[in-house]
Design a protein around this motif. Structure first.
Motif, mmCIF file in Angstrom:
data_model
loop_
_atom_site.group_PDB
_atom_site.id
_atom_site.type_symbol
_atom_site.label_atom_id
_atom_site.label_comp_id
_atom_site.label_asym_id
_atom_site.label_seq_id
_atom_site.Cartn_x
_atom_site.Cartn_y
_atom_site.Cartn_z
ATOM 1 N N PHE A 232 -103.526 -4.843 -43.641
ATOM 2 C CA PHE A 232 -104.550 -5.041 -42.621
ATOM 3 C C PHE A 232 -103.905 -5.030 -41.246
ATOM 4 C CE2 PHE A 232 -103.423 -9.084 -44.628
ATOM 5 C CZ PHE A 232 -102.929 -9.817 -43.565
ATOM 6 N N ARG A 233 -104.757 -4.811 -40.248
ATOM 7 C CA ARG A 233 -104.307 -4.619 -38.877
ATOM 8 C C ARG A 233 -104.622 -5.873 -38.071
ATOM 9 N NH1 ARG A 233 -103.140 -0.075 -35.851
ATOM 10 N NH2 ARG A 233 -103.871 0.070 -33.689
ATOM 11 N N THR A 234 -103.604 -6.511 -37.547
ATOM 12 C CA THR A 234 -103.788 -7.662 -36.680
ATOM 13 C C THR A 234 -103.468 -7.263 -35.246
ATOM 14 O OG1 THR A 234 -101.518 -8.501 -36.794
ATOM 15 C CG2 THR A 234 -103.005 -9.112 -38.602
ATOM 16 N N SER A 235 -103.686 -8.201 -34.321
ATOM 17 C CA SER A 235 -103.344 -7.926 -32.924
ATOM 18 C C SER A 235 -101.863 -7.614 -32.774
ATOM 19 C CB SER A 235 -103.709 -9.136 -32.060
ATOM 20 O OG SER A 235 -105.099 -9.380 -32.085
ATOM 21 N N VAL A 236 -101.035 -8.260 -33.593
ATOM 22 C CA VAL A 236 -99.585 -8.038 -33.533
ATOM 23 C C VAL A 236 -99.256 -6.581 -33.833
ATOM 24 C CG1 VAL A 236 -97.373 -8.667 -34.547
ATOM 25 C CG2 VAL A 236 -99.134 -10.422 -34.181
ATOM 26 N N HIS A 237 -99.941 -6.010 -34.826
ATOM 27 C CA HIS A 237 -99.642 -4.647 -35.246
ATOM 28 C C HIS A 237 -100.391 -3.609 -34.420
ATOM 29 C CE1 HIS A 237 -99.440 -7.206 -39.044
ATOM 30 N NE2 HIS A 237 -98.186 -6.968 -38.712
ATOM 31 N N ALA A 238 -101.458 -4.025 -33.725
ATOM 32 C CA ALA A 238 -102.299 -3.056 -33.020
ATOM 33 C C ALA A 238 -101.620 -2.485 -31.794
ATOM 34 C CB ALA A 238 -103.622 -3.710 -32.630
ATOM 35 N N SER A 239 -100.896 -3.319 -31.052
ATOM 36 C CA SER A 239 -100.320 -2.840 -29.803
ATOM 37 C C SER A 239 -99.224 -3.777 -29.322
ATOM 38 C CB SER A 239 -101.407 -2.751 -28.723
ATOM 39 O OG SER A 239 -100.836 -2.551 -27.440
#
Length: 305
Positions: free
Chosen positions: A21-28
């Motif tokens: 899953f995509r969290t804020s940490v991984h998004a940008s």
């Protein structure tokens, strides 16, 4: 839920969150940059201590710690003691300067952050039966659900009466008992001697509790049935008001730290085409982090010590 997420062979013990899953940490990297800016402000507020703690609870594979350290100026970075808290083994590629432990250290001076951690604290779920009685939902590893005949414990009943009473709800309505999360958050706050405890998570407030609860699963980027066999993430949105700390929507918190999803002025495309493209890319990344229908719907729960 506890066994499926954290037991032997549990989801978070054997899986990297970024794979599913995509969290804020991984998004940008803008998110790590914003946390670095926040840590810089904390450093000033604390009088620039010799040791500035940065603790990431539910650190995954250490992505946030790596990103924050890269975004800090050298004068601050040299004093930071970064520690990841995670049940999974220490990642082999993690820089040696980052500590790794299974429980948060105490006596912290700096920032403790927990990104999408509270929604993975195991909780009990109750459902109203045909007689409007609150019953525990019991689940087998294959996902089969039944309602327990046992009455709720006095502590669970008291929590529900205060935070999620299910008044005027129909049979089948559900509530999620957030007391274990409240205790986990209180423990995280207690670990900070001077500084800020920050939790970033999806959640709701008493005036808008979801009628049938929020339990769901994620695997390989897709929402899946929440089967507690260790094959998927099990997540339950947080009753934010029960935590006892102020909460701010992520889109507002990030804008206060300079992350803004507004498009750059079109005139910049003529005067500085390369700068316009870079600014547009930054704005697009910021827009994802602040989107009220996505990551921007998360809240920052903050407790200053």
């Amino acid at each position: 839920m506890e066994a499926a997420l954290y037991g032997p062979g549990g989801f978070f013990v054997r899986s990297a969150p970024a794979e599913h899953f995509r969290t804020s940490v991984h998004a940008s990297p803008l998110f790590a940059g914003a946390i670095a800016a926040l840590l810089g402000r904390l450093d000033e507020a604390l009088g620039r201590p010799e040791r500035l703690d940065l603790v990431d609870v539910g650190a995954g594979r250490g992505e946030l710690l790596i990103g924050v350290l890269a975004a800090l100026p050298a004068g601050v970075r040299d004093r930071v003691r970064p520690i990841g808290v995670e049940l999974a083994p220490r990642p082999g590629e993690l820089p040696a300067t980052i500590g790794w432990t299974s429980a948060p250290p105490t006596g912290l001076a700096g920032l403790l952050i927990a990104t999408e951690w509270l929604d993975n604290i195991p909780v009990d779920i109750v459902e109203l039966d045909a007689g409007f009685r609150r019953r525990y939902v019991e689940t087998t590893p294959d996902g089969t659900e039944t309602l327990s005949a046992a009455d709720l414990s006095p502590a669970d009943a008291a929590w529900l009466d205060r935070w999620w009473p299910l008044r005027d709800a129909p049979p089948g309505a559900r509530a999620e008992i957030g007391a274990p999360r409240d205790a986990a958050w209180a423990g995280a706050v207690a670990a900070v001697e001077r500084g800020l405890a920050l939790a970033v998570d999806y959640g709701h407030f008493a005036d808008a509790r979801p009628l049938f609860g929020t339990l769901t699963g994620f695997r390989a980027g897709r929402q899946v049935p929440p089967v507690p066999d260790g094959s998927c993430d099990l997540t339950v949105s947080v009753a934010l008001d029960s935590l006892g700390s102020p909460a701010l929507p992520q889109r507002e918190a990030l804008r206060l730290l300079g992350v803004d999803g507004r498009r750059p002025p079109l005139a910049l495309a003529s005067s500085d085409p390369g700068g316009y493209v870079r600014a547009l890319a930054r704005a697009s990344a910021a827009a994802e982090l602040t989107d009220p229908g996505g990551l921007g719907a998360q809240h920052w729960v903050m407790h200053w010590v």
